[in-house]
Design a protein around this motif. Structure first.
Motif, short mmCIF file in Angstrom:
data_model
loop_
_atom_site.label_atom_id
_atom_site.label_comp_id
_atom_site.label_asym_id
_atom_site.label_seq_id
_atom_site.Cartn_x
_atom_site.Cartn_y
_atom_site.Cartn_z
N GLN A 18 -33.48 -0.23 -6.40
CA GLN A 18 -32.19 -0.92 -6.05
C GLN A 18 -32.03 -2.60 -5.51
OE1 GLN A 18 -29.74 1.27 -6.21
NE2 GLN A 18 -31.56 2.79 -6.20
N ASP A 19 -31.00 -3.20 -6.20
CA ASP A 19 -31.04 -4.43 -6.84
C ASP A 19 -31.39 -5.17 -5.69
OD1 ASP A 19 -31.39 -4.47 -9.18
OD2 ASP A 19 -29.12 -4.32 -9.66
N GLN A 20 -30.58 -4.99 -4.24
CA GLN A 20 -30.43 -5.42 -3.12
C GLN A 20 -31.01 -4.27 -2.03
OE1 GLN A 20 -28.06 -8.61 -2.62
NE2 GLN A 20 -27.57 -8.24 -5.08
N GLN A 21 -31.38 -4.76 -0.63
CA GLN A 21 -31.12 -3.84 0.38
C GLN A 21 -30.61 -4.23 1.92
OE1 GLN A 21 -35.44 -5.10 2.42
NE2 GLN A 21 -35.46 -5.52 0.64
N ILE A 22 -30.71 -3.45 2.76
CA ILE A 22 -30.11 -3.70 4.31
C ILE A 22 -31.41 -2.69 4.95
CG2 ILE A 22 -27.75 -3.39 3.43
CD1 ILE A 22 -27.57 -0.60 4.26
N THR A 23 -30.62 -3.85 6.23
CA THR A 23 -31.36 -3.72 7.64
C THR A 23 -30.75 -2.75 8.21
OG1 THR A 23 -33.51 -5.85 6.09
CG2 THR A 23 -33.30 -3.91 8.99
N MET A 24 -31.70 -1.90 9.11
CA MET A 24 -30.62 -0.90 9.97
C MET A 24 -31.57 -0.04 10.87
SD MET A 24 -29.64 2.39 7.20
CE MET A 24 -28.97 3.47 8.18
N THR A 25 -30.09 0.38 11.94
CA THR A 25 -31.19 1.40 13.39
C THR A 25 -31.67 3.16 13.04
OG1 THR A 25 -31.08 -0.11 14.70
CG2 THR A 25 -31.38 2.12 15.08
N ILE A 26 -32.55 3.67 11.60
CA ILE A 26 -32.58 4.91 12.17
C ILE A 26 -32.12 5.81 12.93
CG2 ILE A 26 -33.33 6.67 10.93
CD1 ILE A 26 -32.68 4.38 9.11
N PRO A 27 -31.48 6.35 13.26
CA PRO A 27 -31.12 7.13 14.88
C PRO A 27 -32.46 8.19 14.65
CG PRO A 27 -29.23 8.08 13.35
CD PRO A 27 -30.22 6.55 12.15
N PRO A 28 -32.59 9.04 16.18
CA PRO A 28 -34.03 10.27 15.70
C PRO A 28 -33.02 11.35 15.72
CG PRO A 28 -32.74 9.83 18.30
CD PRO A 28 -32.18 8.36 16.90
N LEU A 29 -33.70 11.91 14.68
CA LEU A 29 -33.28 13.40 13.59
C LEU A 29 -30.88 13.24 14.04
CD1 LEU A 29 -34.42 16.01 16.91
CD2 LEU A 29 -35.99 15.41 14.15
N GLY A 30 -30.70 11.76 13.35
CA GLY A 30 -29.84 11.98 13.17
C GLY A 30 -29.69 10.99 10.93
N VAL A 31 -28.63 11.80 11.14
CA VAL A 31 -27.82 11.19 9.82
C VAL A 31 -27.12 10.25 9.55
CG1 VAL A 31 -26.58 11.78 7.38
CG2 VAL A 31 -28.87 13.56 8.47
N SER A 32 -27.15 8.91 8.96
CA SER A 32 -26.56 8.22 8.91
C SER A 32 -25.75 7.90 7.00
CB SER A 32 -26.68 6.73 9.21
OG SER A 32 -27.49 6.51 10.92
N PHE A 33 -23.95 7.87 7.18
CA PHE A 33 -23.32 7.59 6.32
C PHE A 33 -22.86 5.75 6.08
CE2 PHE A 33 -22.88 12.69 7.34
CZ PHE A 33 -23.04 12.81 5.62
N LEU A 34 -23.21 5.33 5.55
CA LEU A 34 -22.78 3.55 5.06
C LEU A 34 -22.18 4.31 3.55
CD1 LEU A 34 -26.62 2.43 5.75
CD2 LEU A 34 -24.79 2.81 7.17
N LYS A 35 -21.09 2.99 3.69
CA LYS A 35 -20.17 2.58 2.61
C LYS A 35 -19.98 1.44 2.55
CE LYS A 35 -15.70 4.55 0.73
NZ LYS A 35 -15.07 3.32 0.17
N ARG A 36 -19.94 1.14 1.38
CA ARG A 36 -20.01 -0.57 0.84
C ARG A 36 -18.40 -1.21 1.13
NH1 ARG A 36 -18.48 -3.02 -3.89
NH2 ARG A 36 -19.75 -5.37 -3.55
#
Length: 632
Positions: free
Chosen positions: A604-622
């Motif tokens: 991808q052309d860009q990147q973000i830095t985030m926290t990945i939760p344990p046994l978790g799923v994150s949904f992100l929207k621009r």
């Protein structure tokens, strides 16, 4: 009538239930009931009941043609009366048979048919039925609550509420959870509770366990008025052997194959319909149309399609015979399935025809004109098996089986799929969905939340069996009601609330359903991080600003400052996480907006830095802001 009889014998009478069975009629100025039945091998057929002391000499039927259609009009009979057919076979035996086309039946263990008017209910679901014709189901959210009425709630074991009472209880519950559809296990009349309806005797009788046909119409009507679709499990592949049913109906093999190698389904103790017989085709095609038309159902899930398609299904060597081309396909069953689906979609468009087909048969959900079987949906049994196998693994071992998580995307767009977690997966020692999950108490719930989030993020419509929505600990107990007391405990109440919020997210985000069946609706960001058991991907809708980025972690490790590649410059907001504290999670969330960095990463052309939760799923929207627009 002559034209209908002709079409029946040709296999083309799509409304054969209007000809056969018991119908209110007036002849020569007298009101009564007209009976018709197909029994070509019978020497004599009579209608018997309390009205003639079950004496077959009182009301013999007249044979209308050489192909075995019998008919009689009996004046003075009324709806609600019980009856059967007394059949004299060529072997000199008298058989008492329930009417194959009966619209109502006695409650088990009794087996008489009951005269019931075909049209005696006033519907109030016009708005729903109109909207259904206008809806593109393929580009709509579909989440199905699979339901077995008798064990959802009951008065006591084998003592049930009525369809009307279930409507008052089930509909507010399903609506609160946010499901779009209810799918009911088979409601065709059946003698044995523990067959769950999959071994039927009365194909046109809604089971009397829960009330009358009009009671069930009320249930469907109320669902529609509440904005909930109703689907029904249907079993055209085989029927049970009980003496009052279809087995050797007129003394000979009639509805079933004559050849035992094709007729017998020994693993279930049932008989296969003779799909080559025209009259059986009329019977079954009419039956599907009957449920869709007369009960306003929104679709049918066809059970055990593979058992119809393959001659060797469930059989050992020597128990089956090759077809005329030397293959194992049941050619006439394949032809029948295509004919059935063509007829149904011509008569009742804009409904769901879902195949439970467990093999790699191609084009199950493709139209017949392009070589398909003609269903419009197929249960994705491959995804279900892979994911449940994966989720049952200890997280430390998941990295060695990463392909189970990702392989389904190799074929996700080859069919129109439903992702099913059905009753079959939580019974007979398979454990409940929650109890399949490894780890301690907290990890079991976290695994379940992660699994459900991945399911709702994965392309395909959704189906979950009852009890899964609040984390039933025990597997399905088909003779007892669900463990409702669990909702008094925080962890189970949190899963219930989680499903509600997950459904709200699902409905609010077109990216999760609008392009379910198209490759442009999905792309991987990183499917290859098996060492950490993390996958990330994007879901797209037709609108470019609706894109969702989904990041899934299937280990109990927390990862801070984790880089994810994203396609667009801007700020990304975490719109949903399975690890939120109010769901019972650890609260490792991304509360601040995540700003992109113009450094290519993961394709991808860009990147973000985030926290990945344990046994978790994150949904992100621009999120597009003025600051970003100015920078652009």
């Amino acid at each position: 009538m002559e034209q209908d009889i002709y079409l029946f014998h040709q296999g083309n009478l799509r409304y054969s239930y209007q000809l056969f069975g018991a119908h209110v009629d007036v002849q020569n100025g007298e009101a009564g009931i007209r009976f018709a039945v197909w029994a070509p091998n019978a020497v004599q057929v009579s209608v018997v009941g309390l009205f003639n002391d079950w004496d077959g000499r009182e009301h013999p039927m007249k044979k209308l043609n050489d192909q075995g259609v019998w008919c009689v009009f009996i004046p003075g009979l009324e709806t609600g009366m019980m009856y059967k057919y007394e059949i004299l076979t060529t072997h000199g035996h008298l058989r008492l048979k329930s009417d194959p086309y009966a619209f109502s039946s006695e409650q088990r263990p009794n087996t008489a048919s009951i005269i019931h008017p075909l049209h005696d209910y006033t519907w109030n679901d016009e708005e729903w039925m109109k909207q259904r014709t206008e809806r593109n189901i393929y580009e709509s959210p579909v989440s199905i609550y699979e339901l077995h009425l008798g064990s959802w709630k009951n008065i006591e074991s084998e003592v049930f509420y009525t369809y009307r009472e279930y409507a008052d209880m089930v509909i507010p519950y399903v609506k609160e959870l946010g499901y779009t559809h209810i799918e009911l296990l088979p409601l065709t009349e059946h003698p044995f509770d523990r067959s769950w309806g999959y071994q039927a005797t009365g194909y046109y009788s809604v089971t009397s366990r829960y009330g009358t046909p009009d009671d069930f119409r009320y249930f469907v009507d109320q669902c529609h008025q509440a904005g909930i679709g109703v689907l029904l499990d249907w079993v055209p592949g085989h029927f049970c052997k009980d003496e009052h049913g279809l087995r050797r109906f007129d003394g000979e093999a009639l509805y079933e194959y004559e050849n035992p190698s094709k007729a017998e389904k020994s693993q279930w103790g049932t008989l296969t319909f003779d799909f080559a017989r025209n009259e059986v085709q009329s019977f079954l095609i009419s039956n599907a149309i009957y449920w869709l038309k007369e009960y306003h159902l929104d679709g049918i899930r066809v059970d055990a399609v593979a058992s119809m398609l393959y001659l060797d299904f469930g059989k050992n060597d020597g128990e089956w015979e090759l077809n005329e081309h030397g293959g194992r396909e049941n050619i006439e069953a394949v032809t029948f399935v295509k004919k059935m689906n063509e007829a149904i979609f011509e008569e009742v468009p804009n409904i769901l025809m879902m195949a439970e087909e467990s093999t790699s048969w191609p084009l199950v959900s493709a139209p017949t004109y392009s070589g398909g079987l003609g269903f419009n949906y197929k249960w994705n049994m491959g995804w279900m098996n892979d994911m449940l196998t994966y989720m049952e693994l200890d997280p430390i071992h998941r990295k060695y089986h990463h392909h189970l998580l990702t392989f389904s995307l190799m074929y996700a767009f080859s069919e129109n799929f439903v992702l099913p977690i059905s009753h079959d997966e939580v019974v007979h020692g398979k454990k409940s969905l929650l109890n399949k999950m490894p780890g301690d108490y907290w990890q079991k719930f976290a695994n379940l939340r992660a699994f459900l989030a991945y399911m709702y993020a994965h392309p395909g419509k959704k189906l979950l069996f009852m009890g899964g929505e609040f984390g039933q600990f025990d597997e399905w107990k088909d003779m007892e009601e669900l463990d409702w007391k669990l909702l008094d405990y925080d962890s189970h109440a949190s899963i219930f609330n989680y499903i509600k919020q997950l459904h709200q997210l699902y409905k609010d985000m077109p990216a999760l359903w609008e392009l379910d069946h198209k490759e442009e609706g999905f792309f991987w960001i990183d499917p290859n991080n098996n060492e950490q058991s993390i996958v990330s991907f994007a879901r797209n809708s037709r609108a470019t600003n609706d894109q969702l980025i989904v990041v899934c972690n299937f280990t109990p490790e927390v990862y801070h400052n984790y880089s994810i590649g994203v396609p667009e410059q801007g700020f990304y907001e975490e719109v949903f996480t399975s690890d939120a504290e109010h769901f019972g999670g650890s609260g490792q969330t991304n509360g601040l907006r995540l700003k992109t960095v113009p450094v290519p990463w993961q394709g991808q052309d860009q990147q973000i830095t985030m926290t990945i939760p344990p046994l978790g799923v994150s949904f992100l929207k621009r999120t597009v802001t003025k600051e970003v627009e100015h920078e652009e």
